[in-house]
Design a protein around this motif. Sequence first.
Motif, PDB file in Angstrom:
ATOM      1  N   LYS A  77      25.970  87.091  -4.002  1.00  0.00           N
ATOM      2  CA  LYS A  77      24.854  86.339  -3.479  1.00  0.00           C
ATOM      3  C   LYS A  77      23.780  85.937  -4.823  1.00  0.00           C
ATOM      4  CE  LYS A  77      20.890  86.007  -0.356  1.00  0.00           C
ATOM      5  NZ  LYS A  77      20.612  86.466   1.012  1.00  0.00           N
ATOM      6  N   ARG A  78      23.353  86.953  -5.665  1.00  0.00           N
ATOM      7  CA  ARG A  78      22.527  86.824  -6.890  1.00  0.00           C
ATOM      8  C   ARG A  78      23.183  85.782  -7.758  1.00  0.00           C
ATOM      9  NH1 ARG A  78      20.704  92.090 -10.130  1.00  0.00           N
ATOM     10  NH2 ARG A  78      19.505  92.397  -7.943  1.00  0.00           N
ATOM     11  N   THR A  82      21.643  82.199  -7.996  1.00  0.00           N
ATOM     12  CA  THR A  82      21.225  81.573  -9.643  1.00  0.00           C
ATOM     13  C   THR A  82      21.794  80.689 -10.146  1.00  0.00           C
ATOM     14  OG1 THR A  82      20.408  83.944  -9.956  1.00  0.00           O
ATOM     15  CG2 THR A  82      20.871  82.687 -11.942  1.00  0.00           C
ATOM     16  N   GLU A 191      25.348  89.725   0.695  1.00  0.00           N
ATOM     17  CA  GLU A 191      25.914  90.293  -0.700  1.00  0.00           C
ATOM     18  C   GLU A 191      27.246  91.320  -0.054  1.00  0.00           C
ATOM     19  OE1 GLU A 191      27.138  90.970  -3.723  1.00  0.00           O
ATOM     20  OE2 GLU A 191      25.154  89.780  -3.936  1.00  0.00           O
TER      21      GLU A 191
END
Length: 202
Positions: A77-78, A82, A191
């Motif tokens: 997810k990060r 991003t 996530e």
Amino acid sequence: WRELFQGIYRRRTLTIWAMWFTSYMVANGMITWLPTLYRQTYKLPLETSISYGLTTSVMGVVASIACALLIDKVGRKRWYGTAFLAAPVPLLVLAWTGATTAEQVLVCAGLSYAIIQTITFSLYLYSAELYPTRMRALGTGLGSAWLRLGSSTGPLLVGWIMAASGIGVVFAAFAGVLVVGAMVTLLFAIETKGRALEELSP
């Protein structure tokens, strides 16, 4: 089929569809269009146009390798959030400046494409993590169908906007599509880093 849209899987299904569509719409829209742009708008020789297109593709490969090495440490997810937010930045630079030179397009569009490739490269992996064995192939297959729709829509969008408004607006539109992908990812994606499949998808 029904289970894809029931319980915890409904949000996952709709989220992954949006991620497939937005990322591939921009990635394939750009990689298909850029050589023609170099040739017709900037009047570059055919060999140069092709080499610029190849350079963009190589940038995507390098970024994908970096993604393969790092995404397990960073988290899905990060990484996706991003990437979806970073990729529009060079496109907005092109929209703001008017994409005045082929070299400027090569650098900015190539950078954006490389970032997007880290998403498209790994979405098959992420999609498979969102579903249990009994529905994994169906969920991933339907998700990748949106890949094809996005890939078809991107070049059509380019042609329509180019005829109506010009190059800068094309890059701005692509940036807008990626921002939509970012919002969907940040709001609805889950996530999967460090979690067993049995825990993620009962």
